[in-house]
Design a protein around this motif. Structure first.
Motif, short mmCIF file in Angstrom:
data_model
loop_
_atom_site.label_atom_id
_atom_site.label_comp_id
_atom_site.label_asym_id
_atom_site.label_seq_id
_atom_site.Cartn_x
_atom_site.Cartn_y
_atom_site.Cartn_z
N PHE A 46 10.88 4.26 -0.91
CA PHE A 46 9.84 3.23 -0.76
C PHE A 46 8.87 3.65 0.35
CE2 PHE A 46 12.14 1.61 2.93
CZ PHE A 46 13.47 1.83 2.60
N MET A 47 7.70 4.06 -0.06
CA MET A 47 6.69 4.55 0.86
C MET A 47 5.59 3.53 1.14
SD MET A 47 6.28 8.49 -0.50
CE MET A 47 6.69 8.18 -2.22
N GLY A 48 5.62 2.40 0.44
CA GLY A 48 4.59 1.39 0.57
C GLY A 48 3.55 1.53 -0.51
N ASN A 49 2.93 0.43 -0.87
CA ASN A 49 1.93 0.46 -1.96
C ASN A 49 0.62 -0.21 -1.59
OD1 ASN A 49 2.68 -2.19 -1.94
ND2 ASN A 49 3.54 -2.22 -4.00
N ILE A 50 0.36 -0.36 -0.29
CA ILE A 50 -0.90 -0.94 0.16
C ILE A 50 -1.93 0.18 0.30
CG2 ILE A 50 -2.07 -2.23 1.97
CD1 ILE A 50 0.65 -3.41 2.74
N PRO A 51 -3.10 0.07 -0.32
CA PRO A 51 -4.14 1.09 -0.12
C PRO A 51 -4.45 1.24 1.37
CG PRO A 51 -4.73 -0.36 -1.93
CD PRO A 51 -3.53 -0.98 -1.27
N ILE A 52 -4.33 2.45 1.87
CA ILE A 52 -4.43 2.60 3.33
C ILE A 52 -5.82 2.29 3.87
CG2 ILE A 52 -2.56 4.30 3.32
CD1 ILE A 52 -4.70 6.34 4.23
N PHE A 53 -6.86 2.40 3.05
CA PHE A 53 -8.19 2.07 3.55
C PHE A 53 -8.33 0.56 3.75
CE2 PHE A 53 -8.97 6.32 1.82
CZ PHE A 53 -9.49 6.91 2.96
N ALA A 85 -7.19 7.34 -4.56
CA ALA A 85 -6.29 6.50 -5.35
C ALA A 85 -4.83 6.69 -4.97
CB ALA A 85 -6.48 6.80 -6.83
N ASP A 86 -4.49 7.87 -4.44
CA ASP A 86 -3.11 8.16 -4.05
C ASP A 86 -2.79 7.74 -2.63
OD1 ASP A 86 -2.59 9.31 -6.52
OD2 ASP A 86 -3.10 11.34 -5.84
N MET A 87 -3.81 7.37 -1.88
CA MET A 87 -3.60 7.08 -0.46
C MET A 87 -3.16 5.63 -0.27
SD MET A 87 -6.78 9.34 1.08
CE MET A 87 -6.30 9.28 2.80
N LYS A 88 -1.88 5.45 -0.57
CA LYS A 88 -1.23 4.15 -0.41
C LYS A 88 -0.02 4.32 0.50
CE LYS A 88 -2.59 2.51 -4.99
NZ LYS A 88 -2.12 2.01 -6.30
N GLY A 89 0.31 3.26 1.22
CA GLY A 89 1.43 3.38 2.14
C GLY A 89 1.85 2.05 2.70
N ALA A 90 2.41 2.10 3.90
CA ALA A 90 2.89 0.89 4.57
C ALA A 90 1.70 0.13 5.17
CB ALA A 90 3.89 1.27 5.66
N TRP A 91 1.99 -1.05 5.73
CA TRP A 91 0.91 -1.94 6.15
C TRP A 91 0.05 -1.35 7.27
CZ3 TRP A 91 0.73 -3.29 11.19
CH2 TRP A 91 1.92 -3.22 11.94
N ALA A 92 0.60 -0.42 8.06
CA ALA A 92 -0.20 0.15 9.15
C ALA A 92 -0.88 1.45 8.74
CB ALA A 92 0.68 0.39 10.38
N GLY A 93 -0.90 1.76 7.45
CA GLY A 93 -1.62 2.93 6.97
C GLY A 93 -0.83 4.21 6.98
N GLU A 94 0.50 4.14 7.13
CA GLU A 94 1.30 5.35 7.13
C GLU A 94 1.37 5.94 5.72
OE1 GLU A 94 3.48 2.43 10.00
OE2 GLU A 94 2.45 2.34 8.06
N ILE A 95 1.43 7.26 5.66
CA ILE A 95 1.37 7.98 4.39
C ILE A 95 2.64 8.78 4.18
CG2 ILE A 95 0.11 9.70 3.02
CD1 ILE A 95 -2.32 9.17 4.89
#
Length: 267
Positions: A132-139, A174-184
């Motif tokens: 589970f890497m997170g699914n929130i767009p980091i931008f 489109a692939d740059m998704k992660g945790a709430w603080a923008g981690e990749i």
């Protein structure tokens, strides 16, 4: 004289207004801040095409701000945190993953001097071994946090780094998704760390911390080595290498859990 004082007062007022517009604590000023930030990003050398693709229709992400204000897990005791994040079942899974990836982990350890147990413990804690890497767009995450006054300067830098990564073609937006603080990725690199320490270890031409475990392991080891990891040294609390783990995560309970997890993997 009166006119000079009036002009000086107006300049000070304008300066204060501009300063206040740099960040905000609610959605009201976000569009104005975003427009100014986009101009700044283009002026720094990032293409307007990338900036618009990443931030063109961005809105204020209230959920991210709530999560930033509510980091309760780091207030747990070590025993509570350990039971939640690294119970015996997770340590057993770590041992299996370490065997599964033994060949590449040995190569990484030889090159960077960071033990495979430390790498795998971080991997397990950060994303459940890539589960589970997170699914929130980091931008979305980073723009909200950069605008927010609590840590505006820090996250403005991260947002710029993320734009540069996209602009260079290292990752698709489109692939740059992660945790709430923008981690990749599988060990949750912030964008600035991705820029500095991400490694192409599988030889495909670019680092991929989402899909390539060799790149994940090598990049994690490179981060620690570049921050002063001592090859062959201990990682228990009080050691030099334990101090290096602070650069990975400043929370004492998190560092202590990494050290415990790695020690259990070695047994």
């Amino acid at each position: 004289m009166r006119k000079a004082l009036l002009i000086a007062g107006l300049i000070m007022l304008a300066s204060g207004t501009a300063e206040a517009a740099k960040c905000g604590n609610n959605a009201q000023g976000f569009p104005k801040w975003l427009a100014a930030f986009k101009r700044e990003a283009v002026a720094s050398g990032i293409s307007s095409r990338t900036v618009e693709a990443a931030l063109g229709n961005m809105t204020y992400n209230r959920k991210v701000i709530r999560l930033d204000r509510n980091q309760k897990s780091f207030k747990l005791s070590f025993e509570q945190f350990l039971a939640r994040r690294a119970p015996p079942s997770t340590i057993a899974m770590g041992k299996r993953r370490m065997q599964q990836h033994a060949r590449v982990l040995d190569r990484v350890e030889r090159k960077y001097g960071v033990p495979k147990e430390v790498i795998v413990s971080i991997w397990g804690l950060e994303s459940g071994f890539g589960g589970f890497m997170g699914n929130i767009p980091i931008f979305s995450s980073l723009s909200a946090l950069a605008y927010d006054c609590r840590r505006s300067a820090f996250f403005t830098n991260e947002l710029m780094s993320a734009l540069r990564i996209a602009d260079r073609g290292q990752m698709r937006i489109a692939d740059m998704k992660g945790a709430w603080a923008g981690e990749i990725g599988q060990t949750q690199f912030l964008a600035s760390s991705y820029e500095r320490y991400a490694v192409d270890f599988d030889g495909d031409g670019r680092p991929n911390l989402i899909r390539s475990t060799p790149d994940v392991f090598a990049s994690t080891a490179n981060f620690l080595r570049q921050h002063g990891w001592s090859k062959g040294g201990d990682w228990s609390p009080g050691s030099r290498n334990y101090g290096v783990l602070r650069d990975w995560n400043r929370a004492e309970v998190y560092r202590k859990t990494i050290a415990h997890f790695a020690t259990q993997l070695r047994r």
